[in-house]
Design a protein around this motif. Structure first.
Motif, PDB file in Angstrom:
ATOM      1  N   PRO A   1       0.821  -1.208   0.000  1.00  0.00           N
ATOM      2  CA  PRO A   1       0.000   0.000   0.000  1.00  0.00           C
ATOM      3  C   PRO A   1       0.861   1.267   0.000  1.00  0.00           C
ATOM      4  O   PRO A   1       1.870   1.336   0.678  1.00  0.00           O
ATOM      5  CB  PRO A   1      -0.823  -0.121   1.284  1.00  0.00           C
ATOM      6  CG  PRO A   1      -0.889  -1.606   1.519  1.00  0.00           C
ATOM      7  CD  PRO A   1       0.448  -2.127   1.056  1.00  0.00           C
ATOM      8  N   ARG A   2       0.462   2.238  -0.788  1.00  0.00           N
ATOM      9  CA  ARG A   2       1.127   3.534  -0.945  1.00  0.00           C
ATOM     10  C   ARG A   2       2.456   3.451  -1.697  1.00  0.00           C
ATOM     11  O   ARG A   2       3.109   4.464  -1.902  1.00  0.00           O
ATOM     12  CB  ARG A   2       1.327   4.242   0.399  1.00  0.00           C
ATOM     13  CG  ARG A   2       0.030   4.543   1.122  1.00  0.00           C
ATOM     14  CD  ARG A   2       0.242   5.403   2.353  1.00  0.00           C
ATOM     15  NE  ARG A   2       1.391   5.009   3.130  1.00  0.00           N
ATOM     16  CZ  ARG A   2       1.362   4.440   4.329  1.00  0.00           C
ATOM     17  NH1 ARG A   2       0.218   4.158   4.886  1.00  0.00           N
ATOM     18  NH2 ARG A   2       2.471   4.149   4.971  1.00  0.00           N
ATOM     19  N   HIS A   3       2.898   2.255  -2.069  1.00  0.00           N
ATOM     20  CA  HIS A   3       4.173   2.118  -2.778  1.00  0.00           C
ATOM     21  C   HIS A   3       4.027   1.430  -4.124  1.00  0.00           C
ATOM     22  O   HIS A   3       4.903   1.543  -4.974  1.00  0.00           O
ATOM     23  CB  HIS A   3       5.192   1.359  -1.926  1.00  0.00           C
ATOM     24  CG  HIS A   3       5.503   2.041  -0.634  1.00  0.00           C
ATOM     25  ND1 HIS A   3       6.278   3.171  -0.550  1.00  0.00           N
ATOM     26  CD2 HIS A   3       5.116   1.755   0.631  1.00  0.00           C
ATOM     27  CE1 HIS A   3       6.358   3.558   0.715  1.00  0.00           C
ATOM     28  NE2 HIS A   3       5.655   2.708   1.445  1.00  0.00           N
ATOM     29  N   GLY A   4       2.967   0.653  -4.297  1.00  0.00           N
ATOM     30  CA  GLY A   4       2.757  -0.029  -5.559  1.00  0.00           C
ATOM     31  C   GLY A   4       3.004  -1.524  -5.481  1.00  0.00           C
ATOM     32  O   GLY A   4       3.240  -2.075  -4.410  1.00  0.00           O
ATOM     33  N   THR A   5       2.952  -2.142  -6.638  1.00  0.00           N
ATOM     34  CA  THR A   5       3.151  -3.588  -6.746  1.00  0.00           C
ATOM     35  C   THR A   5       4.565  -3.864  -7.221  1.00  0.00           C
ATOM     36  O   THR A   5       5.052  -3.236  -8.161  1.00  0.00           O
ATOM     37  CB  THR A   5       2.139  -4.198  -7.734  1.00  0.00           C
ATOM     38  OG1 THR A   5       0.824  -3.916  -7.259  1.00  0.00           O
ATOM     39  CG2 THR A   5       2.320  -5.699  -7.852  1.00  0.00           C
ATOM     40  N   PHE A   6       5.230  -4.798  -6.560  1.00  0.00           N
ATOM     41  CA  PHE A   6       6.607  -5.145  -6.893  1.00  0.00           C
ATOM     42  C   PHE A   6       6.715  -6.632  -7.170  1.00  0.00           C
ATOM     43  O   PHE A   6       6.064  -7.448  -6.532  1.00  0.00           O
ATOM     44  CB  PHE A   6       7.558  -4.771  -5.749  1.00  0.00           C
ATOM     45  CG  PHE A   6       7.707  -3.299  -5.568  1.00  0.00           C
ATOM     46  CD1 PHE A   6       8.730  -2.611  -6.209  1.00  0.00           C
ATOM     47  CD2 PHE A   6       6.824  -2.602  -4.768  1.00  0.00           C
ATOM     48  CE1 PHE A   6       8.855  -1.241  -6.057  1.00  0.00           C
ATOM     49  CE2 PHE A   6       6.946  -1.232  -4.605  1.00  0.00           C
ATOM     50  CZ  PHE A   6       7.963  -0.544  -5.245  1.00  0.00           C
ATOM     51  N   SER A   7       7.554  -6.969  -8.132  1.00  0.00           N
ATOM     52  CA  SER A   7       7.885  -8.364  -8.416  1.00  0.00           C
ATOM     53  C   SER A   7       9.015  -8.782  -7.499  1.00  0.00           C
ATOM     54  O   SER A   7       9.877  -7.968  -7.151  1.00  0.00           O
ATOM     55  CB  SER A   7       8.330  -8.527  -9.869  1.00  0.00           C
ATOM     56  OG  SER A   7       7.278  -8.233 -10.744  1.00  0.00           O
ATOM     57  N   GLY A   8       8.985 -10.037  -7.121  1.00  0.00           N
ATOM     58  CA  GLY A   8      10.043 -10.562  -6.268  1.00  0.00           C
ATOM     59  C   GLY A   8      10.307 -12.016  -6.592  1.00  0.00           C
ATOM     60  O   GLY A   8       9.529 -12.661  -7.302  1.00  0.00           O
ATOM     61  N   THR A   9      11.404 -12.514  -6.062  1.00  0.00           N
ATOM     62  CA  THR A   9      11.791 -13.914  -6.258  1.00  0.00           C
ATOM     63  C   THR A   9      12.119 -14.523  -4.911  1.00  0.00           C
ATOM     64  O   THR A   9      12.822 -13.906  -4.103  1.00  0.00           O
ATOM     65  CB  THR A   9      13.024 -14.010  -7.177  1.00  0.00           C
ATOM     66  OG1 THR A   9      12.707 -13.377  -8.421  1.00  0.00           O
ATOM     67  CG2 THR A   9      13.409 -15.455  -7.431  1.00  0.00           C
ATOM     68  N   VAL A  10      11.607 -15.722  -4.663  1.00  0.00           N
ATOM     69  CA  VAL A  10      11.967 -16.451  -3.454  1.00  0.00           C
ATOM     70  C   VAL A  10      13.414 -16.896  -3.629  1.00  0.00           C
ATOM     71  O   VAL A  10      13.731 -17.652  -4.554  1.00  0.00           O
ATOM     72  CB  VAL A  10      11.040 -17.663  -3.230  1.00  0.00           C
ATOM     73  CG1 VAL A  10      11.471 -18.443  -1.990  1.00  0.00           C
ATOM     74  CG2 VAL A  10       9.590 -17.218  -3.117  1.00  0.00           C
ATOM     75  N   VAL A  11      14.309 -16.387  -2.782  1.00  0.00           N
ATOM     76  CA  VAL A  11      15.735 -16.684  -2.942  1.00  0.00           C
ATOM     77  C   VAL A  11      16.251 -17.724  -1.960  1.00  0.00           C
ATOM     78  O   VAL A  11      17.308 -18.324  -2.196  1.00  0.00           O
ATOM     79  CB  VAL A  11      16.592 -15.391  -2.867  1.00  0.00           C
ATOM     80  CG1 VAL A  11      16.287 -14.485  -4.051  1.00  0.00           C
ATOM     81  CG2 VAL A  11      16.390 -14.664  -1.557  1.00  0.00           C
ATOM     82  N   SER A  12      15.527 -17.951  -0.858  1.00  0.00           N
ATOM     83  CA  SER A  12      15.964 -18.967   0.098  1.00  0.00           C
ATOM     84  C   SER A  12      14.833 -19.247   1.083  1.00  0.00           C
ATOM     85  O   SER A  12      13.818 -18.556   1.099  1.00  0.00           O
ATOM     86  CB  SER A  12      17.216 -18.505   0.855  1.00  0.00           C
ATOM     87  OG  SER A  12      16.927 -17.374   1.650  1.00  0.00           O
ATOM     88  N   HIS A  13      15.037 -20.271   1.894  1.00  0.00           N
ATOM     89  CA  HIS A  13      14.093 -20.563   2.982  1.00  0.00           C
ATOM     90  C   HIS A  13      14.886 -21.004   4.189  1.00  0.00           C
ATOM     91  O   HIS A  13      15.989 -21.550   4.083  1.00  0.00           O
ATOM     92  CB  HIS A  13      13.069 -21.628   2.566  1.00  0.00           C
ATOM     93  CG  HIS A  13      13.661 -22.992   2.405  1.00  0.00           C
ATOM     94  ND1 HIS A  13      13.752 -23.896   3.429  1.00  0.00           N
ATOM     95  CD2 HIS A  13      14.214 -23.595   1.330  1.00  0.00           C
ATOM     96  CE1 HIS A  13      14.324 -25.005   2.995  1.00  0.00           C
ATOM     97  NE2 HIS A  13      14.624 -24.843   1.721  1.00  0.00           N
ATOM     98  N   HIS A  14      14.334 -20.711   5.355  1.00  0.00           N
ATOM     99  CA  HIS A  14      14.941 -21.129   6.614  1.00  0.00           C
ATOM    100  C   HIS A  14      13.804 -21.357   7.592  1.00  0.00           C
ATOM    101  O   HIS A  14      12.988 -20.464   7.820  1.00  0.00           O
ATOM    102  CB  HIS A  14      15.911 -20.077   7.149  1.00  0.00           C
ATOM    103  CG  HIS A  14      16.519 -20.476   8.447  1.00  0.00           C
ATOM    104  ND1 HIS A  14      17.430 -21.501   8.555  1.00  0.00           N
ATOM    105  CD2 HIS A  14      16.335 -20.008   9.700  1.00  0.00           C
ATOM    106  CE1 HIS A  14      17.785 -21.637   9.822  1.00  0.00           C
ATOM    107  NE2 HIS A  14      17.129 -20.746  10.532  1.00  0.00           N
ATOM    108  N   ALA A  15      13.758 -22.539   8.135  1.00  0.00           N
ATOM    109  CA  ALA A  15      12.683 -22.939   9.044  1.00  0.00           C
ATOM    110  C   ALA A  15      11.352 -22.729   8.322  1.00  0.00           C
ATOM    111  O   ALA A  15      11.145 -23.279   7.252  1.00  0.00           O
ATOM    112  CB  ALA A  15      12.777 -22.189  10.359  1.00  0.00           C
TER     113      ALA A  15
END
Length: 100
Positions: free
Chosen positions: A30-44
């Motif tokens: 909200p107030r910043h827009g929509t961004f694309s992202g990539t899952v780069v890792s996982h922990h727990a």
């Protein structure tokens, strides 16, 4: 027993965490827009998402599965599995994507 990851529910089959690394998602801030992202890792139980503006956040699985896919066509060819109650678990691959 009864948690999201160990559910045998027909409606929701969670992939192993490592299978979500590389997944491209989109999120509305909200107030910043929509961004694309990539899952780069996982922990727990958290997944690190790196967004196109350089920001990162750790997202729990329950929130990750609600994010829109940034590029669903990139799922074609990915290995998948699904549990069918009474029949067992079956594996396969995503064969196609339609943007209906």
């Amino acid at each position: 027993c009864g948690g999201l990851l160990d559910s045998d529910s027909d409606a929701f089959n969670v992939p192993p965490p490592a299978a979500l690394v590389g997944l491209a998602v989109r999120k509305l801030f909200p107030r910043h827009g929509t961004f694309s992202g990539t899952v780069v890792s996982h922990h727990a139980s958290l997944f690190r998402v790196l967004y196109s503006d350089g920001d990162e956040e750790d997202v729990p699985l329950a929130a990750l599965v609600k994010l829109a896919l940034a590029a669903p066509q990139h799922l074609v060819g990915r290995r998948v599995s699904k549990h069918f109650p009474g029949l067992g678990r079956f594996e396969g691959a995503v064969a196609s994507h339609s943007s209906r």
